[in-house]
Design a protein around this motif. Sequence first.
Motif, PDB file in Angstrom:
ATOM      1  N   ASP A  70       4.233   2.220   0.296  1.00 42.52           N
ATOM      2  CA  ASP A  70       5.304   1.315  -0.139  1.00 42.52           C
ATOM      3  C   ASP A  70       4.830   0.665  -1.351  1.00 42.52           C
ATOM      4  N   SER A  71       3.884   1.218  -1.854  1.00 40.75           N
ATOM      5  CA  SER A  71       3.437   0.380  -3.013  1.00 40.75           C
ATOM      6  C   SER A  71       2.851   1.387  -4.167  1.00 40.75           C
ATOM      7  N   SER A  72       2.961   1.006  -5.284  1.00 42.93           N
ATOM      8  CA  SER A  72       2.479   2.021  -6.453  1.00 42.93           C
ATOM      9  C   SER A  72       0.816   2.458  -6.408  1.00 42.93           C
ATOM     10  N   MET A  73       0.314   3.425  -6.845  1.00 43.34           N
ATOM     11  CA  MET A  73      -0.900   3.741  -6.665  1.00 43.34           C
ATOM     12  C   MET A  73      -1.588   4.084  -8.253  1.00 43.34           C
ATOM     13  N   ALA A 130      -8.134   6.148  -5.072  1.00 43.05           N
ATOM     14  CA  ALA A 130      -6.744   5.480  -5.334  1.00 43.05           C
ATOM     15  C   ALA A 130      -6.831   3.978  -5.094  1.00 43.05           C
ATOM     16  N   THR A 131      -6.244   3.329  -5.646  1.00 39.99           N
ATOM     17  CA  THR A 131      -5.967   1.809  -5.291  1.00 39.99           C
ATOM     18  C   THR A 131      -4.442   1.736  -5.203  1.00 39.99           C
ATOM     19  N   LEU A 132      -4.015   0.885  -4.592  1.00 41.53           N
ATOM     20  CA  LEU A 132      -2.587   0.376  -4.063  1.00 41.53           C
ATOM     21  C   LEU A 132      -2.627  -1.185  -4.752  1.00 41.53           C
ATOM     22  N   ASP A 133      -1.357  -1.168  -5.350  1.00 43.86           N
ATOM     23  CA  ASP A 133      -0.954  -2.543  -5.770  1.00 43.86           C
ATOM     24  C   ASP A 133       0.314  -2.830  -5.644  1.00 43.86           C
ATOM     25  N   ASP A 134       0.624  -4.091  -5.700  1.00 36.60           N
ATOM     26  CA  ASP A 134       1.892  -4.717  -5.415  1.00 36.60           C
ATOM     27  C   ASP A 134       2.660  -5.186  -6.594  1.00 36.60           C
TER      28      ASP A 134
END
Length: 293
Positions: A70-73, A130-134
């Motif tokens: 549910d967050s961009s990567m 990969a990193t996920l961010d809001d």
Amino acid sequence: MPDRRQLTRRAALGLVAGGGLLATSETLGFSNVTADRGVSIETADDANALLGFTNYEDSSKIPTFTNNADSSMSVTLDSERSVKFDIGTDGTYVTPPTTFSLAVDESKETNIRFTGECNDAGSAAVSTDATLDDGTTTIGSISFTRDWQIPASGQVRFNGSAGTAGASGKYEFDLENTGCEDVTFVGIGIKETTTDADYVSGGGSLFDASGTELVSDHISIDSSNPDSDTRRDLDPNVTLSVNDTITWTFEKFQRSSNGKANVDMRSQDVKIRLYLSDGSMTTEKLCLDGCDF
């Protein structure tokens, strides 16, 4: 002892959305995901994981990444092997490490090309981080390594170059095989041009240097959607041996408006997709004016 529970994938996505920090271990489909509260999260296979990854074991398909979170990567690929990656299959191959972004529910196809010694081709271990961010804060990370199968299209280093073009719509180009093995072309499509041409036709669309017709049907072009192409099968198929070069000519680039007018192809660029006999495919740029696609 931290409270370790099993959560569904939906719950895992909810944790991401709620700001729980995720870090995945080296397991198929990222099935062991540890959050900052000591929660063990079970997800499904690679296709349905937070970062879905498919087709890397099948050389007839294009490896594909999908953001199921549910967050961009932000995704980074790296390898100790001599390889390059074509992120988004637009014909631009880059040396790792290379990073690309994935929006929520977005997928990106990624071709691999081997550039090392020919007796060392076959597969390559590729790491994915990969990193996920809001939007403002990093809220999770995913790391894994997979062995990618290198297809025939990835073992051939094509030197595609535009030769001559004219006001009549003709467009000549060369394909040189500087790779590791002979390949057989079975189809072709046109993904994009720097003109307003929307098809190639003219009593046959594609010919080799001897004048043999390879494609008789018109080839549609939609430059507004360069991720797609209309495949036309070659008849006959064409084998390109190692260190050999072939010359092909698109007969007439035309536009359907204005009475099927020929398009002046001088100083114009074309992006094609080639289909190979093992089921793989590659995108190649033919450049007369820098290929600023």
